[in-house]
Design a protein around this motif. Structure first.
Motif, PDB file in Angstrom:
ATOM      1  N   ARG A  24       0.828  -1.218   0.000  1.00 38.74           N
ATOM      2  CA  ARG A  24       0.000   0.000   0.000  1.00 38.74           C
ATOM      3  C   ARG A  24       0.862   1.267   0.000  1.00 38.74           C
ATOM      4  O   ARG A  24       0.604   2.191  -0.794  1.00 38.74           O
ATOM      5  CB  ARG A  24      -0.921   0.005   1.211  1.00 38.74           C
ATOM      6  CG  ARG A  24      -1.714   1.300   1.382  1.00 38.74           C
ATOM      7  CD  ARG A  24      -2.563   1.282   2.644  1.00 38.74           C
ATOM      8  NE  ARG A  24      -1.792   1.024   3.844  1.00 38.74           N
ATOM      9  CZ  ARG A  24      -1.058   1.945   4.484  1.00 38.74           C
ATOM     10  NH1 ARG A  24      -0.963   3.179   3.996  1.00 38.74           N
ATOM     11  NH2 ARG A  24      -0.390   1.622   5.583  1.00 38.74           N
ATOM     12  N   VAL A  25       1.878   1.335   0.872  1.00 35.35           N
ATOM     13  CA  VAL A  25       2.667   2.568   0.937  1.00 35.35           C
ATOM     14  C   VAL A  25       3.477   2.760  -0.343  1.00 35.35           C
ATOM     15  O   VAL A  25       3.666   3.898  -0.798  1.00 35.35           O
ATOM     16  CB  VAL A  25       3.568   2.610   2.190  1.00 35.35           C
ATOM     17  CG1 VAL A  25       2.728   2.649   3.442  1.00 35.35           C
ATOM     18  CG2 VAL A  25       4.562   1.459   2.234  1.00 35.35           C
ATOM     19  N   TYR A  26       3.937   1.683  -0.925  1.00 32.70           N
ATOM     20  CA  TYR A  26       4.615   1.793  -2.216  1.00 32.70           C
ATOM     21  C   TYR A  26       3.648   2.250  -3.294  1.00 32.70           C
ATOM     22  O   TYR A  26       3.985   3.093  -4.145  1.00 32.70           O
ATOM     23  CB  TYR A  26       5.231   0.449  -2.596  1.00 32.70           C
ATOM     24  CG  TYR A  26       6.713   0.333  -2.289  1.00 32.70           C
ATOM     25  CD1 TYR A  26       7.668   0.426  -3.301  1.00 32.70           C
ATOM     26  CD2 TYR A  26       7.160   0.119  -0.991  1.00 32.70           C
ATOM     27  CE1 TYR A  26       9.015   0.311  -3.033  1.00 32.70           C
ATOM     28  CE2 TYR A  26       8.514   0.002  -0.706  1.00 32.70           C
ATOM     29  CZ  TYR A  26       9.444   0.103  -1.730  1.00 32.70           C
ATOM     30  OH  TYR A  26      10.787  -0.005  -1.458  1.00 32.70           O
ATOM     31  N   ALA A  27       2.441   1.699  -3.283  1.00 34.03           N
ATOM     32  CA  ALA A  27       1.448   2.087  -4.283  1.00 34.03           C
ATOM     33  C   ALA A  27       1.098   3.569  -4.175  1.00 34.03           C
ATOM     34  O   ALA A  27       0.849   4.238  -5.188  1.00 34.03           O
ATOM     35  CB  ALA A  27       0.194   1.230  -4.134  1.00 34.03           C
ATOM     36  N   GLU A  28       1.105   4.090  -2.959  1.00 30.23           N
ATOM     37  CA  GLU A  28       0.855   5.521  -2.773  1.00 30.23           C
ATOM     38  C   GLU A  28       1.945   6.359  -3.456  1.00 30.23           C
ATOM     39  O   GLU A  28       1.659   7.373  -4.100  1.00 30.23           O
ATOM     40  CB  GLU A  28       0.793   5.854  -1.279  1.00 30.23           C
ATOM     41  CG  GLU A  28      -0.429   5.302  -0.574  1.00 30.23           C
ATOM     42  CD  GLU A  28      -0.344   5.446   0.945  1.00 30.23           C
ATOM     43  OE1 GLU A  28       0.675   5.987   1.439  1.00 30.23           O
ATOM     44  OE2 GLU A  28      -1.289   5.015   1.636  1.00 30.23           O
ATOM     45  N   GLU A  29       3.188   5.935  -3.302  1.00 30.74           N
ATOM     46  CA  GLU A  29       4.287   6.659  -3.948  1.00 30.74           C
ATOM     47  C   GLU A  29       4.182   6.564  -5.465  1.00 30.74           C
ATOM     48  O   GLU A  29       4.368   7.565  -6.181  1.00 30.74           O
ATOM     49  CB  GLU A  29       5.631   6.101  -3.465  1.00 30.74           C
ATOM     50  CG  GLU A  29       6.855   6.768  -4.077  1.00 30.74           C
ATOM     51  CD  GLU A  29       7.162   8.152  -3.494  1.00 30.74           C
ATOM     52  OE1 GLU A  29       8.110   8.788  -3.997  1.00 30.74           O
ATOM     53  OE2 GLU A  29       6.466   8.595  -2.564  1.00 30.74           O
ATOM     54  N   ILE A  30       3.875   5.390  -5.975  1.00 29.35           N
ATOM     55  CA  ILE A  30       3.749   5.219  -7.422  1.00 29.35           C
ATOM     56  C   ILE A  30       2.601   6.062  -7.963  1.00 29.35           C
ATOM     57  O   ILE A  30       2.711   6.696  -9.027  1.00 29.35           O
ATOM     58  CB  ILE A  30       3.561   3.725  -7.769  1.00 29.35           C
ATOM     59  CG1 ILE A  30       4.839   2.958  -7.442  1.00 29.35           C
ATOM     60  CG2 ILE A  30       3.188   3.542  -9.239  1.00 29.35           C
ATOM     61  CD1 ILE A  30       4.706   1.449  -7.547  1.00 29.35           C
ATOM     62  N   HIS A  31       1.488   6.120  -7.230  1.00 25.83           N
ATOM     63  CA  HIS A  31       0.356   6.946  -7.648  1.00 25.83           C
ATOM     64  C   HIS A  31       0.754   8.413  -7.752  1.00 25.83           C
ATOM     65  O   HIS A  31       0.424   9.111  -8.724  1.00 25.83           O
ATOM     66  CB  HIS A  31      -0.793   6.777  -6.650  1.00 25.83           C
ATOM     67  CG  HIS A  31      -1.958   7.682  -6.909  1.00 25.83           C
ATOM     68  ND1 HIS A  31      -2.043   8.971  -6.396  1.00 25.83           N
ATOM     69  CD2 HIS A  31      -3.095   7.497  -7.649  1.00 25.83           C
ATOM     70  CE1 HIS A  31      -3.163   9.540  -6.806  1.00 25.83           C
ATOM     71  NE2 HIS A  31      -3.825   8.663  -7.556  1.00 25.83           N
ATOM     72  N   ASP A  32       1.488   8.897  -6.746  1.00 25.85           N
ATOM     73  CA  ASP A  32       1.881  10.305  -6.758  1.00 25.85           C
ATOM     74  C   ASP A  32       2.943  10.590  -7.821  1.00 25.85           C
ATOM     75  O   ASP A  32       2.959  11.687  -8.396  1.00 25.85           O
ATOM     76  CB  ASP A  32       2.391  10.710  -5.376  1.00 25.85           C
ATOM     77  CG  ASP A  32       1.262  10.837  -4.350  1.00 25.85           C
ATOM     78  OD1 ASP A  32       0.086  10.762  -4.752  1.00 25.85           O
ATOM     79  OD2 ASP A  32       1.559  10.988  -3.146  1.00 25.85           O
ATOM     80  N   LEU A  33       3.821   9.633  -8.073  1.00 22.76           N
ATOM     81  CA  LEU A  33       4.787   9.808  -9.161  1.00 22.76           C
ATOM     82  C   LEU A  33       4.060   9.880 -10.507  1.00 22.76           C
ATOM     83  O   LEU A  33       4.375  10.713 -11.350  1.00 22.76           O
ATOM     84  CB  LEU A  33       5.790   8.654  -9.159  1.00 22.76           C
ATOM     85  CG  LEU A  33       6.878   8.702  -8.091  1.00 22.76           C
ATOM     86  CD1 LEU A  33       7.597   7.359  -7.986  1.00 22.76           C
ATOM     87  CD2 LEU A  33       7.886   9.813  -8.392  1.00 22.76           C
ATOM     88  N   ALA A  34       3.090   8.990 -10.689  1.00 26.43           N
ATOM     89  CA  ALA A  34       2.321   9.003 -11.944  1.00 26.43           C
ATOM     90  C   ALA A  34       1.597  10.325 -12.125  1.00 26.43           C
ATOM     91  O   ALA A  34       1.504  10.851 -13.244  1.00 26.43           O
ATOM     92  CB  ALA A  34       1.335   7.838 -11.949  1.00 26.43           C
ATOM     93  N   ALA A  35       1.099  10.896 -11.034  1.00 32.50           N
ATOM     94  CA  ALA A  35       0.334  12.138 -11.109  1.00 32.50           C
ATOM     95  C   ALA A  35       1.167  13.319 -11.585  1.00 32.50           C
ATOM     96  O   ALA A  35       0.631  14.289 -12.129  1.00 32.50           O
ATOM     97  CB  ALA A  35      -0.284  12.454  -9.744  1.00 32.50           C
TER      98      ALA A  35
END
Length: 373
Positions: free
Chosen positions: A173-184
């Motif tokens: 989950r915490v990694y996915a949060e970082e990936i989401h924000d990088l994608a944004a």
């Protein structure tokens, strides 16, 4: 053969680059409070602009910041997660090099409570990188498996995580949060440095995993699920690659053994788009595992070593690419150095000029083999 429009590219690189003397001195001065954060940032951003220009001039299509914002490829990311701290290593590791064998005790990691991501970690770094390059910016992060592999179950607080499955779910989950924000903010090329799967191909390291209470026969599948859960929400147009190596410090390595034990899982169960594979010496085994590489994925052959400044011969690199193409079609292959040039600050085996020569060689050979970098 047509150029690759999406990463990984025919000529690519793992990401870390040798820090300039000016940058190293500025970091040391900041640690002594001789300069402030603003002064260090000015030096760092100037160095990143220069190393971005260098990569573009060489002809690379994927551009990194050289990891110039970091002291280490792994700890600068992982220690930004809530309740993660460094602890003394529980065991020594044998590092091998052309000079012989030495023992070191890399730090361990301990999880003392529930994992969280209080703030974005490398998002601002990526935003700056994107602002200073005309090519495809790439960000690199340690694989989530690193947080488990460095201590095993005993290093994870049982009060916070009575069931290990809860730990893996939070970690994804915490990694996915970082990936989401990088994608944004526009990231479409992400690399995870996944050394642990390669380590598990070495019988001696597999035995050391047993010594911390883990089963090396089941960990690869556990890590595959962790990685897939981590990247499940990525945008369809974001390329995610895994970099596998056997350790890299001052020309030395930790693990030996080919990819055969994990190849089918690596290429067909993990939902990555490409794989940076260490192949600069016999310690990585043969190319036979590439027979499992499916259509639509790319194996980036790490044939150019970062462990020695000796420049490889073009004919030898082409011969080895031909050998790899017996197991995977040439259009599914690419070329890179076997690892980053500087996994942390110091411990380099070559100069920046040597590094430039290696990167130029990668681009030149890729153009001659595939018609484009």
């Amino acid at each position: 053969m047509s150029a690759r429009a999406a990463p990984p590219f025919r000529a690519d690189h793992v990401g870390s680059l040798i820090r300039t003397d000016e940058l190293i001195k500025a970091r040391e001065a900041r640690s002594r409070n001789e300069i402030d954060d603003a002064a260090l940032r000015e030096v760092r951003e100037r160095a990143i602009r220069e190393v971005v220009g260098l990569q573009e001039d060489i002809g690379l299509k994927s551009i990194t910041d050289g990891e110039y914002n970091r002291g280490s490829w792994q700890s600068d990311f992982l220690l930004k997660l809530s309740n993660v701290k460094l602890v003394p290593a529980r065991q020594k590791m044998r590092f091998r090099s052309a000079a012989g064998v030495s023992e070191r005790s890399p730090f361990g990691l301990q999880v003392g409570g529930r994992l969280g991501r209080p703030a974005p970690i490398f998002v601002d770094d990526f935003k700056f990188l994107r602002s200073v390059t005309r090519a495809t910016p790439k960000i690199t992060i340690p694989s989530p498996s690193t947080l488990h592999f460095r201590g095993g179950r005993e290093a994870i607080d049982e009060a916070a995580y009575p069931r290990i499955e809860e730990f893996y779910a939070d970690l994804a989950r915490v990694y996915a949060e970082e990936i989401h924000d990088l994608a944004a903010v526009g990231c479409r090329y992400l690399q995870m440095d996944e050394v642990n799967l390669a380590y598990l191909c070495d019988p001696s390291l597999a035995e050391s995993v047993r010594n911390i209470g883990e089963d090396p026969t089941t960990l690869p599948r556990t890590y595959a699920k962790l990685i897939n859960d981590t990247i499940a929400g990525k945008p369809a147009d974001m390329a995610i690659c895994l970099h596998l190596c056997r350790g890299n410090f001052a020309g030395s390595w930790v693990a030996e053994g080919g990819y055969e034990p994990i190849a089918e899982l690596l290429f067909n169960e993990i939902k990555a788009d490409g794989y940076f594979l260490e192949y600069d010496s016999p310690r990585a085994g043969g190319f036979e595992p590439l027979r499992f590489l499916p259509k639509g994925k790319v194996a980036v052959l790490g044939l150019v070593t970062t462990k020695s400044k000796t420049l490889e011969a073009k004919d030898e690199l082409k011969r080895r690419i031909d050998a790899a193409a017996k197991f995977a079609p040439l259009e599914r292959l690419a070329l890179s150095p076997q690892c980053g040039f500087s996994s942390g600050i110091g411990g380099n085996t070559m100069t920046i000029d040597d590094e430039i020569a290696k990167l130029r060689l990668v681009v030149e050979v890729a153009r001659e083999v595939w018609g484009s970098a």
